[in-house]
Design a protein around this motif. Sequence first.
Motif, PDB file in Angstrom:
ATOM      1  N   THR A 158       0.828  -1.198   0.000  1.00 12.61           N
ATOM      2  CA  THR A 158       0.000   0.000   0.000  1.00 12.61           C
ATOM      3  C   THR A 158       0.866   1.252   0.000  1.00 12.61           C
ATOM      4  N   ARG A 159       0.224   2.362  -0.251  1.00 15.91           N
ATOM      5  CA  ARG A 159       0.928   3.643  -0.332  1.00 15.91           C
ATOM      6  C   ARG A 159       0.660   4.487   0.909  1.00 15.91           C
ATOM      7  N   THR A 160       1.682   5.165   1.379  1.00 15.18           N
ATOM      8  CA  THR A 160       1.554   6.067   2.513  1.00 15.18           C
ATOM      9  C   THR A 160       1.066   7.431   2.021  1.00 15.18           C
ATOM     10  N   HIS A 161       0.094   7.979   2.722  1.00 17.34           N
ATOM     11  CA  HIS A 161      -0.438   9.304   2.371  1.00 17.34           C
ATOM     12  C   HIS A 161       0.401  10.373   3.076  1.00 17.34           C
ATOM     13  N   VAL A 162       0.888  11.327   2.317  1.00 13.55           N
ATOM     14  CA  VAL A 162       1.743  12.390   2.858  1.00 13.55           C
ATOM     15  C   VAL A 162       1.101  13.742   2.576  1.00 13.55           C
ATOM     16  N   LYS A 163       1.052  14.584   3.604  1.00 16.70           N
ATOM     17  CA  LYS A 163       0.562  15.953   3.462  1.00 16.70           C
ATOM     18  C   LYS A 163       1.566  16.880   4.135  1.00 16.70           C
ATOM     19  N   VAL A 173       7.086  23.141   7.256  1.00 17.28           N
ATOM     20  CA  VAL A 173       6.380  23.792   8.354  1.00 17.28           C
ATOM     21  C   VAL A 173       5.557  22.757   9.123  1.00 17.28           C
ATOM     22  N   LYS A 174       4.911  21.866   8.371  1.00 12.47           N
ATOM     23  CA  LYS A 174       4.084  20.837   8.979  1.00 12.47           C
ATOM     24  C   LYS A 174       4.105  19.605   8.078  1.00 12.47           C
ATOM     25  N   LEU A 175       4.199  18.413   8.688  1.00  6.96           N
ATOM     26  CA  LEU A 175       4.269  17.176   7.917  1.00  6.96           C
ATOM     27  C   LEU A 175       3.370  16.122   8.561  1.00  6.96           C
ATOM     28  N   GLU A 176       2.484  15.551   7.762  1.00  2.00           N
ATOM     29  CA  GLU A 176       1.610  14.479   8.224  1.00  2.00           C
ATOM     30  C   GLU A 176       1.787  13.269   7.313  1.00  2.00           C
ATOM     31  N   CYS A 177       2.075  12.124   7.912  1.00  2.29           N
ATOM     32  CA  CYS A 177       2.196  10.875   7.155  1.00  2.29           C
ATOM     33  C   CYS A 177       1.196   9.874   7.732  1.00  2.29           C
TER      34      CYS A 177
END
Length: 298
Positions: free
Chosen positions: A220-225, A273-277
């Motif tokens: 599966t793929r990791t979602h990165v924002k 500035v901000k990272l969500e995985c």
Amino acid sequence: MAVLEIRELTKKFGTYQALNGVNLDVNGGEIFGFIGPNGAGKSTTIRVLLGILRATSGQAQIFGKEVWRDAVDIHKRIAYVPGDVHLWPNLTGGEVIDLWVKLKGGGSRQKRDLLVQQYDLDPTKKCRTYSKGNRQKVALIAAFASDSDLFILDEPTSGLDPLMEQVFQDCVMDVKKQGKSVLLSSHILSEVERLCDTIGIIRQGKIIESGAMRQLRHLTRTHVKAELRQPVPGLAQLDGIHALAAEGSILSFEAESEAMDAAIRQLSQCGIVKLECSPPTLEDLFMRHYEGAGGGVR
């Protein structure tokens, strides 16, 4: 040691092939998630295991016994809950539970009463007055109050509210701690992901992927924002980057496992500035396997 073994199982209805070479094992103390949409072959497989349907070819054994020939002996040690429970309308819920537990033998009255309380069921009401959710509760209480070694659960939480789903999950984990085995057929992916040690994905009568959860997550793929101070050049050119989108300083994409290192390196050079995985979920895996696929009989 395998409690349940299926080898090259096939089932035909006339010219239609509902199951095509299904293979799976459920070991002692294991919760096996059997997933697929309606029409994939989950319930057909379970009906073969219960001795309701006779396989066209292949082998299926529970406790080392053949499921069709030795169905009566096998049923003494298994508990089954379907996704749509039908009860005797003129009996109370408590009478139905007591009847099922008595037929199974070895059940505990104390355990039965505790489960009735946990599932918030009024056992004095006639079954004809019960909602679908309450009918499911009756079957689940009877199953978990019995002294069974294998629990075959086919969409068991259909009709339950979220609070009762949590009670169900606690019951499943409790029987696992006792060394019992569970075959859980479901299309509620969060439920399977939370409970199961191993999963098998069925599509059009075939097992297309199986293994431990930790082994399948790499598919599966990791979602990165990420919120960045400046644009990232060349990220779209990296292998393994998908669904890249930018809105102002916010960048989002999906990354395959092998691409994560390179992607994070490029992001770090542009002022994070901000990272969500978000870690890959079973739903991601499920949707990728079923993209553009049809179904079969349930």
